[in-house]
Design a protein around this motif. Structure first.
Motif, mmCIF file in Angstrom:
data_model
loop_
_atom_site.group_PDB
_atom_site.id
_atom_site.type_symbol
_atom_site.label_atom_id
_atom_site.label_comp_id
_atom_site.label_asym_id
_atom_site.label_seq_id
_atom_site.Cartn_x
_atom_site.Cartn_y
_atom_site.Cartn_z
ATOM 1 N N LEU A 199 -5.455 -4.647 -4.049
ATOM 2 C CA LEU A 199 -5.935 -4.048 -5.393
ATOM 3 C C LEU A 199 -7.353 -3.297 -5.251
ATOM 4 O O LEU A 199 -7.337 -2.459 -6.033
ATOM 5 C CB LEU A 199 -5.941 -5.466 -5.985
ATOM 6 N N ARG B 161 1.314 -9.421 -1.499
ATOM 7 C CA ARG B 161 0.399 -10.307 -2.278
ATOM 8 C C ARG B 161 -1.073 -10.290 -1.594
ATOM 9 O O ARG B 161 -1.621 -11.590 -1.521
ATOM 10 C CB ARG B 161 0.855 -11.851 -2.419
ATOM 11 N N CYS C 16 1.408 -0.815 -5.812
ATOM 12 C CA CYS C 16 2.090 -2.107 -6.693
ATOM 13 C C CYS C 16 3.420 -2.615 -5.947
ATOM 14 O O CYS C 16 3.612 -3.674 -5.919
ATOM 15 C CB CYS C 16 2.730 -1.443 -7.943
ATOM 16 N N ILE C 17 4.124 -1.558 -5.193
ATOM 17 C CA ILE C 17 5.137 -2.040 -4.212
ATOM 18 C C ILE C 17 4.800 -2.717 -3.025
ATOM 19 O O ILE C 17 5.343 -3.912 -2.668
ATOM 20 C CB ILE C 17 5.936 -0.634 -3.679
ATOM 21 N N TYR D 141 1.748 -4.563 -2.856
ATOM 22 C CA TYR D 141 1.292 -5.650 -3.242
ATOM 23 C C TYR D 141 2.376 -6.423 -3.707
ATOM 24 O O TYR D 141 2.257 -7.907 -3.166
ATOM 25 C CB TYR D 141 0.318 -5.476 -4.579
ATOM 26 N N SER D 142 3.317 -6.139 -4.320
ATOM 27 C CA SER D 142 4.458 -7.106 -4.595
ATOM 28 C C SER D 142 5.043 -7.974 -3.620
ATOM 29 O O SER D 142 5.748 -8.869 -3.617
ATOM 30 C CB SER D 142 5.637 -6.579 -5.451
ATOM 31 N N GLN D 143 4.977 -7.075 -2.327
ATOM 32 C CA GLN D 143 5.591 -7.534 -0.893
ATOM 33 C C GLN D 143 4.538 -8.646 -0.092
ATOM 34 O O GLN D 143 4.801 -9.623 0.332
ATOM 35 C CB GLN D 143 6.168 -6.459 0.001
#
Length: 616
Positions: free
Chosen positions: A63, A58, A51-52, A54-56
């Protein structure tokens, strides 16, 4: 996969295989010990880390990567796993299975550097390197018991990171790739070393356990053999003593009948041989009783001069026969000891000194040293070489007697001295010079002079003890004696011996016959003065119990009569039981003089005396 649990050389391949399986099982158990916690922790970390990232970045591919790792962790968590109930022969299968699972997880993880590094995001790249380096470090600690699992987990993800970094081609990424490669090599080297140490320690542990088990088996086998030998020797001793006892009784009766006839010399020779054999059996019995712990010393003040006097009487004739000088010096000292056991110690030392002395003589003296008394037995004999000094207290060891000359005894005398020394707490010291002689020193606690009923011993003009003339009145022999023994030969021999000494002897084979004889004698008004009873009767009947019942049982006013037990037993438990009963006992083969003396003392005083060297 390479398992090194079978690396120990052995002449037995099956033993190697078994040892290897045990070591591998311990390795598998160590890895599976953290299986559930590690799997759940990894799953949670993947989701948080994913999640960390992916948040940076995208990146949708992340996923799919997160989903793949979570599915892999779920599979790892729910798939059948090793438990302690699994047999050792399945250890290799479970080792391969966990190695495949961690390799699968690592291969999925190896994809993520190619999804992050190309973004040229240095903070994310640094975070990725920290995560992978930390995972490798954890793997090196938890997976080094299984090298295949260690390599399967660290290599794919580390190589994925290294190649992704090197692919970028710039100096910074090449430096990071080189650092990652160096760290990987160091981690694998440390893991291999730890694996080797752990394997060797486990193999050593199991080998020690196997040795301990074999030692335990050997000790148990030795104890069984010792018990069997003890039973055999006890049975053999009893069975040998029975006929020898009969021979001694028949011989004593024959010697008494032929005393004033020319044929009496042969009877005397026969009895000397029988007595010598009986003395040898008694000596071995003394060792057995000392080792069994059935002898309890009774320490008391002992006047040494009164103890030395009978020793002087005993050995003076032998010294004169060998043309040796025997000097037993008076001292006036008292010591604290058991008089009978101390007498046996000194008797054995004097016997040993005379035995190995051909010229000169033997001196026995006592000197006060502080709160101790040194009793010394000195001789001018052959001496003891230094290399033999450590063996003289061993059973059956004799100096310069390889042919086992029977005239020099059994070689047990000093062994008994050592046992009595430990029992009484009287240290024995030895000093010797080959060709010049030997002296033994017994260290005794000093006791003050005591009022005693013992007749004092007077020194001669030279200071040696001289016999004190005194009149001893021998107690009369019993008039009527009842003998209880299940062996016909013993009954016939005993009756013949007692009747040759004008004793009215009646013999029976069992307790019922003895009870009937006692009842009849009471009814006739001619009661028996003494009951002689064998310890081991027919059909396993205990002679001690039978004798006590006969002497103390109901008899319609019949008075108690003394009981004298005769036995050939050597069993420590039975000897201990006899001693605790305080019933006087004689050991087969019984010397006629000792038998008559014990009978006279019991019939006259009705007080149990100690008829042998030590308590039964």
């Amino acid at each position: 996969m390479s398992f090194q649990a079978t690396a120990v050389a052995s002449s037995d391949p099956s033993a190697d295989h078994t040892l290897g399986q045990r070591v591998l099982r311990e390795h598998v158990a160590s890895v599976y010990d953290t299986y559930i916690v590690s799997t759940l922790t990894h799953m949670a970390f993947v989701m948080v880390f994913g999640c960390i990232i992916y948040s940076q970045l995208r990146n949708l591919s992340l996923l799919f990567w997160i989903g793949g790792l979570v599915i892999a962790d779920i599979y790892v968590f729910f798939t059948p796993r090793w438990t302690p109930l699994r047999p050792a022969r399945e250890s290799a299968y479970w080792a391969r299975k966990i190695s495949r699972m961690v390799t699968l997880v690592s291969m999925i993880t190896a994809v993520v550097p190619w999804l992050i590094v190309p973004y040229d995001n240095l903070p994310m790249t640094s975070l990725l390197m920290a995560v992978i380096v930390g995972s490798c470090a954890r793997a090196a600690q938890s997976l080094w018991p299984l090298k295949s699992a260690l390599f399967g987990y660290t290599l794919p993800m580390s190589l994925g990171l290294i190649t992704a970094l090197a692919w970028q081609g710039d100096g910074l990424h090449l430096f990071l790739a080189a650092a990652g490669a160096a760290y990987l090599l160091l981690t694998l080297r440390a893991g291999i070393g730890q694996h080797r140490l752990l394997t060797e320690s486990l193999m050593l542990r199991f080998e020690n356990e196997a040795l301990a088990a074999r030692l335990g088996e050997q000790i148990a086998a030795t104890e069984r053999a010792s018990e069997e030998k003890t039973r055999f020797l006890g049975t053999a001793s009893h069975d040998l003593r029975q006929p020898l006892h009969a021979i001694a009784l028949f011989g004593a009766a024959l010697e008494n009948e032929l005393r004033d006839r020319p044929e009496g010399r042969n009877a005397e020779r026969l009895m000397r041989a029988v007595n010598a054999l009986g003395a040898s059996l008694d000596t071995m019995l003394d060792v057995s009783r000392l080792d069994a712990g059935v002898i309890t010393p009774v320490p008391q003040p002992v006047q040494l001069d009164a103890l030395f006097l009978p020793l002087n009487h005993t050995f003076s004739a032998r010294a004169e026969q060998k043309q040796l000088q025997l000097r037993v010096r008076a001292s006036g000292l008292w010591v604290h000891s058991d008089p009978q056991l101390l007498h046996r110690m000194l008797s054995n030392l004097m016997d040993n000194a005379l035995k190995y002395t051909a010229h000169g003589g033997v001196t026995v003296m006592a000197r006060e040293r502080g709160d101790s008394v040194w009793v010394e037995v000195r001789d001018t004999g052959i001496g003891i070489a230094p290399e033999q000094s450590g063996r003289i207290f061993e059973e059956f060891y004799q100096i310069n007697n390889p042919g086992r000359d029977r005239s020099r005894g059994l070689g047990i005398g000093l062994s008994i001295v050592q046992r009595l020394s430990r029992l009484l707490g009287h240290p024995v010291q030895m000093h010797s010079r080959p060709g010049r002689g030997t002296h033994f020193r017994v260290v005794l606690p000093l006791a003050g002079a005591q009022a005693s009923g013992l007749q004092p011993a007077f020194p001669s003009e030279t200071g040696d003890l001289a016999p004190v003339p005194q009149r001893r009145i021998a107690p009369p022999l019993p008039g009527r004696v009842l003998l209880l023994d299940d062996e016909l030969e013993i009954r016939e021999a005993m009756v013949g011996l007692l009747r040759s000494h004008a004793i009215d002897a009646h013999a029976v084979a069992d307790e019922a016959g003895a009870a009937a004889a006692l009842q009849k004698a009471h009814g006739e008004g001619r009661p028996f003065d003494l009951l002689l009873c064998d310890y081991r009767l027919a059909d396993g009947v205990d002679g001690l119990d039978a004798g006590l019942r006969l002497c103390q049982g109901p008899g319609e006013g019949r008075a108690e009569i003394p009981l004298l037990l005769i036995t050939g037993e050597t069993s420590p438990a039975r000897l201990q039981r006899v001693r605790e009963s305080q019933v006087p006992v004689l050991f087969k083969p019984v010397v006629a003089a000792a038998l008559l003396q014990a009978m006279a003392e019991l019939a006259g005083s009705k007080v149990a005396a100690r008829p042998s060297m030590v308590d039964a």
